[in-house]
Enzyme design. Structure first.
Site, short mmCIF file in Angstrom:
data_model
loop_
_atom_site.label_atom_id
_atom_site.label_comp_id
_atom_site.label_asym_id
_atom_site.label_seq_id
_atom_site.Cartn_x
_atom_site.Cartn_y
_atom_site.Cartn_z
N LYS A 89 -32.25 93.01 8.82
CA LYS A 89 -32.59 91.70 9.39
C LYS A 89 -32.47 90.57 8.37
O LYS A 89 -32.29 89.41 8.73
CB LYS A 89 -33.96 91.73 10.05
CG LYS A 89 -33.92 92.57 11.30
CD LYS A 89 -35.16 92.54 12.12
CE LYS A 89 -34.99 93.33 13.40
NZ LYS A 89 -34.81 94.80 13.15
C1 LIG Z 1 -34.17 95.64 14.01
C2 LIG Z 1 -33.71 96.96 13.46
C3 LIG Z 1 -32.81 97.78 14.19
C4 LIG Z 1 -32.30 97.42 15.57
O1 LIG Z 1 -31.40 96.35 15.58
P1 LIG Z 1 -31.07 95.57 16.92
O2 LIG Z 1 -30.30 94.37 16.50
O3 LIG Z 1 -32.41 95.20 17.51
O4 LIG Z 1 -30.31 96.47 17.81
C5 LIG Z 1 -32.40 98.97 13.61
N1 LIG Z 1 -32.88 99.37 12.41
C6 LIG Z 1 -33.73 98.62 11.69
C7 LIG Z 1 -34.24 99.13 10.38
C8 LIG Z 1 -34.18 97.38 12.18
O5 LIG Z 1 -35.04 96.65 11.47
#
Ligand SMILES: *Cc1c(COP(=O)(O)O)cnc(C)c1O
Length: 458
Positions: free
Chosen positions: A109
């Protein structure tokens, strides 16, 4: 490039207006009016750095930030990453892993939120105004949002989390950030309590306007756009193959939707392999056409424990050839009944996706097997992607699996399968020694509003 809502009620926004609006005011999601095809330019990409690729890709969607200013925003956003390639691709056995976790909080993120924070700061400085960001987290997104806006001018961030119910590590990733514009609020209640306070505060429109409240939720277009970049960077790092496959562990459909945009821009992605844990609303949709809310299951990959995938509406919009009436009909069906069906025969469905879902046992087994065969440690989210990828991949094509978190963030799960392996990261170890600050508040909307009012100073 102009931006429109998937439900037709908002049209003709600029990029910066779309970023500041976040969720479209008609309840839909903001999308670019066109997706430019840049396949003719791809041969130039082979010599570009990550930030140069970012400037080229993002530049296709942004015409209200001058290119020099955009380049500065991009440089600033990725200077915080611990690897000079930003998102390095590493070979692991007969596949490749793209590590998206070299940002400040060690999860993917950061790629989007470092950029979003800089765009917010840029627009507020240019157009005037302030922003008070309010969010609720059960652990993972809060720290990346805080890292994205800490120390920024004209922005405060208030993050609520359930007191004592996030992992100690996740709490410290938030509470050790001591910048004046960061407020961590430990609510005496559950994550659901935090979310219902959040909803209540945003529903008070008078308060929301008076304090210029905003969100950093996963549906902001700038987040998707920042993620489109690394699909191009993956292809370049693989040596620009004629075609390749990408596997993505998926929750809110943000990461993989960015891959879908890259594919529509002409990047030669053969298949996007979509992997979910037991929370398999997307896998069920792509195999049956039925989009149906489930109840949340807690899994070993908690960042993917979702009921509904918030970015999915954007995909429907493109699949319905940008027909906002059809999107609105499906979404209103879904919101009122908890399910909606899309008839695959009447929609010109593309073959971009292969999907699968993975149990906790399979996740753990994949972590152990990969470590024993290659020495590489997968975090549980990444392991979900790798499991499905190995099932559905075309072995003639290069495969990249997106790694969304550093394994040390989820060492409790890894220890269940590999008790003798010590998985740490220096930046997480360092947190244990740092001073922390949080404010404890009762489970009450008014207490949170009062707190925001008291801390609403530059
Ligand atoms: C948010 C997140 C995901 C999922 O990603 P999306 O964009 O919601 O599909 C997968 N792995 C981790 C570690 C995350 O923080």
């Amino acid at each position: 490039m102009r931006y429109v809502s998937t439900r037709g009620g908002v049209t003709d926004l600029s990029f910066c207006e779309a970023v500041m609006m976040g969720l479209a005011s008609d309840g839909g999601l903001l999308v670019p009016a066109d997706i430019p095809d840049i396949r003719d330019q791809l041969s130039d990409f082979q010599t570009l750095s990550y930030t140069e690729i970012a400037a080229r890709v993002m530049g296709c969607f942004i015409d209200d930030i001058p290119s020099e200013a955009l380049e500065t925003l991009i440089e600033k956003s990725y200077a915080t990453f611990g690897d000079e390639r930003v998102t390095p691709v590493v070979p692991v056995g007969d596949m490749h892993i793209m590590e998206l976790f070299h940002g400040p909080t060690l999860a993917f993120k950061d790629v989007a939120l470092q950029f979003l924070g800089n765009v917010f700061e840029y627009v507020l400085a240019r157009d005037g105004g302030r922003l008070n960001i309010l969010g609720a987290t059960s652990g993972d997104t809060g720290s990346a949002a805080i890292a994205g806006v800490r120390g920024k001018d004209n922005i405060n961030i208030f993050i609520m989390f359930p007191d004592g119910r996030t992992s100690p590590l996740q709490e410290r990733q938030m509470t050790t950030v001591l910048d004046d514009n960061v407020q961590n609020i430990a609510i005496e209640g559950s994550f659901d309590d935090c979310q219902s306070i959040l909803k209540g505060v945003f529903a008070d429109l008078e308060f929301k306007d008076a304090y210029q409240l905003g969100a950093v939720n996963s549906v902001n277009w700038a987040r998707v756009l920042a993620q489109v970049v690394y699909y191009f960077a993956a292809w370049v790092q693989l040596g620009s193959p004629k075609a390749f496959q990408v596997a993505v562990p998926t929750g809110n459909f943000g990461n993989i939707f960015a891959g879908y945009i890259a594919r529509r821009m002409g990047l030669p992605i053969d298949k996007l392999i979509l992997a979910t844990n037991d929370n398999d609303i997307l896998h069920r949709f792509f195999t049956t056409g039925r989009y149906e809310r489930g109840s949340v299951h807690f899994s070993y990959s908690p960042a993917m424990d979702i009921q509904v995938s918030s970015n999915f509406e954007r995909y429907l919009y493109y699949q319905f050839d940008q027909d906002t009436t059809r999107v609105s009909d499906v979404m209103s069906d879904f919101l009122s009944k908890g399910s909606a069906t899309v008839n695959f025969n009447t929609v010109n469905f593309d073959d971009a996706f292969a999907t699968g879902c993975v149990t906790d046992e399979e996740t753990l087994a994949k972590i152990v097997e990969t470590f024993e065969n290659t020495g590489y440690l997968l975090d549980p989210h990444t392991a979900v992607g790798v499991h499905v990828a190995q099932k559905y991949r075309n072995s003639e094509l290069p495969l990249v699996c997106m790694a969304t978190a550093h394994p040390a963030k989820f060492d409790d799960v890894i220890k269940k399968g590999l008790p003798e392996v010590d998985v740490t990261h220096p930046s997480l170890e360092a947190l244990k020694e740092l001073p922390a600050r949080k404010s404890q508040l009762p489970n009450a909307q008014q207490a949170v509003k009062n707190f925001i009012a008291e801390h609403n100073s530059p």
